[in-house]
Design a protein around this motif. Structure first.
Motif, PDB file in Angstrom:
ATOM      1  N   MET A   1       0.931  -1.302   0.273  1.00 21.66           N
ATOM      2  CA  MET A   1       0.137  -0.048  -0.011  1.00 21.66           C
ATOM      3  C   MET A   1       0.758   1.106  -0.131  1.00 21.66           C
ATOM      4  N   LEU A   2       2.066   1.089   0.731  1.00 15.07           N
ATOM      5  CA  LEU A   2       2.823   2.348   1.007  1.00 15.07           C
ATOM      6  C   LEU A   2       3.297   2.558  -0.696  1.00 15.07           C
ATOM      7  N   HIS A   3       3.734   1.698  -1.372  1.00 17.33           N
ATOM      8  CA  HIS A   3       4.129   1.754  -2.721  1.00 17.33           C
ATOM      9  C   HIS A   3       3.229   2.174  -3.514  1.00 17.33           C
ATOM     10  N   ALA A   4       2.042   1.804  -3.649  1.00 16.64           N
ATOM     11  CA  ALA A   4       0.729   2.161  -4.157  1.00 16.64           C
ATOM     12  C   ALA A   4       0.696   3.752  -4.050  1.00 16.64           C
ATOM     13  N   LEU A   5       0.819   4.160  -2.771  1.00 19.76           N
ATOM     14  CA  LEU A   5       0.171   5.474  -2.370  1.00 19.76           C
ATOM     15  C   LEU A   5       1.459   6.575  -2.891  1.00 19.76           C
ATOM     16  N   ALA A   6       2.794   6.188  -2.809  1.00 19.66           N
ATOM     17  CA  ALA A   6       4.018   7.023  -3.423  1.00 19.66           C
ATOM     18  C   ALA A   6       3.475   7.237  -4.747  1.00 19.66           C
ATOM     19  N   HIS A   7       3.061   6.095  -5.627  1.00 20.45           N
ATOM     20  CA  HIS A   7       2.668   6.506  -7.300  1.00 20.45           C
ATOM     21  C   HIS A   7       1.436   7.119  -7.321  1.00 20.45           C
ATOM     22  N   LEU A   8       0.466   6.950  -6.234  1.00 20.42           N
ATOM     23  CA  LEU A   8      -1.015   7.698  -6.575  1.00 20.42           C
ATOM     24  C   LEU A   8      -0.383   9.146  -6.292  1.00 20.42           C
ATOM     25  N   TYR A   9       0.364   9.607  -5.292  1.00 18.27           N
ATOM     26  CA  TYR A   9       0.750  10.852  -4.983  1.00 18.27           C
ATOM     27  C   TYR A   9       1.331  11.702  -6.298  1.00 18.27           C
ATOM     28  N   TRP A  10       2.150  10.751  -6.630  1.00 20.55           N
ATOM     29  CA  TRP A  10       3.101  11.309  -7.936  1.00 20.55           C
ATOM     30  C   TRP A  10       2.164  11.733  -9.117  1.00 20.55           C
ATOM     31  N   VAL A  11       0.831  11.236  -9.327  1.00 17.75           N
ATOM     32  CA  VAL A  11      -0.035  11.365 -10.427  1.00 17.75           C
ATOM     33  C   VAL A  11      -0.941  12.348 -10.002  1.00 17.75           C
ATOM     34  N   SER A  12      -1.253  12.457  -8.549  1.00 19.92           N
ATOM     35  CA  SER A  12      -2.558  13.183  -8.239  1.00 19.92           C
ATOM     36  C   SER A  12      -2.190  14.496  -7.361  1.00 19.92           C
ATOM     37  N   ARG A  13      -0.790  14.347  -6.798  1.00 23.93           N
ATOM     38  CA  ARG A  13      -0.213  15.661  -6.182  1.00 23.93           C
ATOM     39  C   ARG A  13      -1.101  15.927  -4.954  1.00 23.93           C
ATOM     40  N   ASP A  14      -1.861  14.956  -4.458  1.00 26.14           N
ATOM     41  CA  ASP A  14      -2.872  15.112  -3.400  1.00 26.14           C
ATOM     42  C   ASP A  14      -1.808  14.920  -2.064  1.00 26.14           C
ATOM     43  N   PRO A  15      -1.761  16.174  -1.244  1.00 25.96           N
ATOM     44  CA  PRO A  15      -1.061  15.948   0.018  1.00 25.96           C
ATOM     45  C   PRO A  15      -1.643  15.088   1.043  1.00 25.96           C
ATOM     46  N   GLU A  16      -2.959  14.628   0.886  1.00 27.19           N
ATOM     47  CA  GLU A  16      -3.575  13.818   2.013  1.00 27.19           C
ATOM     48  C   GLU A  16      -3.115  12.091   1.746  1.00 27.19           C
ATOM     49  N   VAL A  17      -2.944  11.900   0.281  1.00 30.90           N
ATOM     50  CA  VAL A  17      -2.338  10.737  -0.016  1.00 30.90           C
ATOM     51  C   VAL A  17      -1.048  10.828   0.389  1.00 30.90           C
ATOM     52  N   LEU A  18      -0.113  11.837   0.537  1.00 29.43           N
ATOM     53  CA  LEU A  18       1.253  11.653   1.077  1.00 29.43           C
ATOM     54  C   LEU A  18       1.192  11.659   2.360  1.00 29.43           C
ATOM     55  N   GLY A  19       0.184  12.086   3.306  1.00 30.76           N
ATOM     56  CA  GLY A  19       0.053  11.930   4.599  1.00 30.76           C
ATOM     57  C   GLY A  19      -0.375  10.644   5.027  1.00 30.76           C
TER      58      GLY A  19
END
Length: 688
Positions: free
Chosen positions: A427-445
């Motif tokens: 999940m951490l791996h997925a969220l790093a890449h989701l943050y890359w394409v979304s730039r959503d700070p909540e995802v990074l949180g």
């Protein structure tokens, strides 16, 4: 199902950390956990060991418990004939993998519950999956007699099985590592041969998400392969608007028993949510279609709502409630009418009927119950019915509100609250890449919260697989190291978090020290120890991208990020050992094929001394490249002890410099930021 039922005479599993084991604590079966004590008891009593493997959200595991393991008569027969051992496959993936490997060799038809008979010295000689009560009793009586009267035959079978397992362990032919771009194209061609043009996915029977194949198609799509893009989007468009994807509350069920993705097995596993988030993020990057990003976010919302524990994500949501498998998720039209009725367009749009669109898996009889199932992309289905796309989405939202009210009055499926390091690493791996394409700070949180979980479980260069509230921890295995190290390295690129990169390198060191076999040239699944099976990790992908291949990817990525040569040396030896398999069956080794892209021009390292973090942001906004490493730092000392080559990459007379390396070659540094961005974008489109 509840975690630890109350009973007057609990068995040895009552104090187990695993929810699945505790669910069996009131069985009259004399269950023991896997370990030295069980095998010592078997030797002392001269009995075979009956190992039953399952997991908390497994429907047929619960069926077998209700029918057989809860029955005193059945328990009496089993206790007399065998030493009984229960294994949670999520807690002990090493044991599960070994026994599944034997199942594949012995019968070819494998699944859970998995029931294996072992000699007291741990060699398997019989395997079965789900067994009805009468069959289980007959088997126990028969095998008890065979063990007593024909022992030599049993031991011969066990020796032969041990030999076959050893052959599997050694069945590798080292070879030349194929060119990354070449193997990627070959894998796409292999998938094309089994692609289901009618419903998406692969094959003509039951449908599994096959995340590893979808990731490969996404990467090939980004490299310009139109075949790959068509298969990727064709599969996702069917999956996302079908019964296997919960259109009411979000989240992906484990798989579909039907070719058209309509009838799911209703477990919702954390790993499926993690990998579909990454697939959808990459599908968005490849296609530019916002729908995929929206569904990635809604899947994360489901995971946060149902699985977030405050210290990581829980493992799974059960398929069953007291009303039966899938009862929480399905509904009758009468129930909907009692709530005011679904929009009239919903009947045609979601293929609903009085007879139901859900049927008995065994008989094919309709049950009167329904699940939202479009059978293709919503806007296309709407067009066929004469609806506008906007109206179709309104119908979906109105239907969701009504069905949520119906579900709110039902017994909710149970949640297995084990927080597994490897699945949270996914999940951490997925969220790093989701943050890359979304730039959503909540995802990074959320990603940073998972990094904190990882740090809590690390002890030096080691890590725990799972820890329970009583303080008991299970030692980490290859998946815990591999998925988490890869995730932390990716988190560094998208966030600049040097602590994440340091932890990734530390885990890579632990993975090599504890799990690498220099003589055999392979990774073990778990560290050696008493009654810890010597299990080489599988090279092929399974229900999710393989840990062996992910370990290679993590090591190559960490080598490129830090310059640590030992990581590359081990990764290349592992790759060469698997080269012939990769050449022969690239689609079955999709994650391994993707790992080789670390060796292609697609693999880009960017070092920008004298540059603030806003340059990282510009790169992330300009290009998506999962094989990129980005360093931004004011002076080389900022990365001292972490990035070995940083010392040679300094500013140019005090002015910012941009060093761009690919395929192991670094160009002359650039002074102009815009030119650096253009070069990064150009290289990120080359697959080899």
């Amino acid at each position: 199902m509840t975690g630890g039922p109350e009973c007057s005479r609990p068995n040895r599993l009552a104090e187990a950390g695993s929810r699945y084991l505790r669910q069996h604590s009131c069985d009259p079966v004399d269950w023991m956990p896997w370990g030295a004590e069980a095998f010592e008891k078997a030797r002392r009593l001269d009995k075979p060991v009956f190992v039953s493997v399952g997991y908390s959200s497994c429907h047929w595991c619960h069926v077998m418990q209700r029918e057989s393991f809860s029955d005193p008569m059945v328990a009496e027969v089993l206790n007399r004939a065998f030493v009984m051992v229960k294994v949670d496959r999520e807690e002990r993936p090493d044991v599960d993998t070994l026994l599944m490997r034997y199942c594949a060799i012995a019968s070819g038809s494998c699944g859970w519950p998995l029931n294996v008979l072992l000699t007291p010295d741990g060699k398997p000689f019989y395997v079965a999956t789900y067994l009805p009560k009468e069959s289980l009793v007959a088997l126990a009586v028969s095998l008890e007699r065979v063990w007593r009267e024909r022992r030599a035959e049993v031991l011969e079978v066990a020796e032969r099985a041990g030999g076959l397992l050893e052959q599997h362990r050694l069945a590798f032919t080292p070879g030349r590592i194929p060119r990354p771009g070449e193997i990627l194209g070959k894998a796409v061609s292999s998938l094309e041969k089994v692609y289901d043009t009618a419903y998406g996915g692969f094959g003509r029977g039951m449908k599994f998400p096959m995340h590893h194949a979808l990731l490969l198609l996404a990467r090939a799509s980004m490299a310009g392969d139109r075949r790959a893009l068509n298969m990727l989007t064709g599969t996702l468009d069917h999956m996302l608007f079908s019964g296997v994807h919960d259109l009411v509350e979000g989240g992906l069920h484990r798989y579909s028993v039907t070719r058209d993705w309509r009838l799911p097995h209703y477990e919702k596993m954390l790993y499926d949510q993690a990998w579909i988030i990454q697939v959808l993020a990459e599908a968005y990057a490849a296609s530019g279609d916002r729908l995929y990003l929206d569904f990635a976010v809604s899947t994360l919302e489901f995971a946060m709502s149902w699985l977030w524990t405050g210290r990581g994500f829980a493992s799974s949501v059960d398929a069953d409630t007291g009303e039966g498998e899938g009862a929480y998720y399905t509904f009758t039209l009468e129930e909907a009418e009692a709530e005011g009725g679904l929009p009239p367009e919903a009947i045609g749009l979601f293929n609903l009927s009085r007879e139901g669109n859900v049927f008995e898996e065994a008989t094919g009889a309709r049950t009167g119950r329904n699940i939202l199932h479009v059978g293709g992309r919503l806007d296309r289905a709407a067009e066929m019915l004469g609806l506008s796309p906007d109206r179709a989405w309104e119908v979906l939202e109105e239907s969701r509100r009504i069905l949520l009210r119906i579900r709110s009055r039902r017994e909710k499926p149970g949640v297995d609250d084990k927080v597994l390091t490897d699945w949270n690493g996914m999940m951490l791996h997925a969220l790093a890449h989701l943050y890359w394409v979304s730039r959503d700070p909540e995802v990074l949180g959320v990603a940073k919260s998972l990094k904190a979980l990882v740090k809590d479980r690390m002890n030096g260069d080691g890590i725990s697989h799972v820890c329970y509230s009583g303080g008991e921890c299970v030692e980490g295995m290859l998946p815990d190291y591999a998925y988490t190290a890869a995730a932390l390295a990716s988190l560094y690129t998208v966030s600049g978090d040097t602590e994440a990169l340091g932890a990734a390198k530390s885990l890579a060191k632990g993975m090599i020290d504890l799990l690498w076999s220099p003589g055999g040239g392979y990774f073990r699944l778990s560290p050696p120890g008493p009654h810890t099976p010597e299990v080489p990790a599988e090279a092929e992908d399974t229900a999710y991208p393989g840990a062996y291949a992910t370990a290679i990817h993590a090591l190559l990525l960490i080598h490129r990020a830090t310059g640590w040569m030992k990581a590359r040396e081990v990764a290349m030896k592992s790759l060469k050992r698997l080269a012939s398999r990769l050449e022969q069956e690239p689609a079955a080794h999709a994650t391994l094929a993707l790992a080789t892209l670390n060796l292609a021009p697609l693999a880009v390292e960017v070092a920008a001394p004298g540059v603030a973090e806003d340059f990282r942001v510009k790169v992330l906004e300009s290009v998506y490249n999962p094989y990129m490493v980005i360093h931004t730092y004011m002076k080389p000392e900022d990365l001292r002890g972490l990035v070995e080559y940083a010392a040679s990459m300094t500013t140019m007379g005090g002015s910012p410099a941009f060093y761009i390396c690919h395929g192991g070659v670094c160009k002359e540094p650039l002074r102009d930021e815009d030119r650096a961005l253009e070069e990064v974008m150009r290289l990120s489109k080359k697959a080899g």
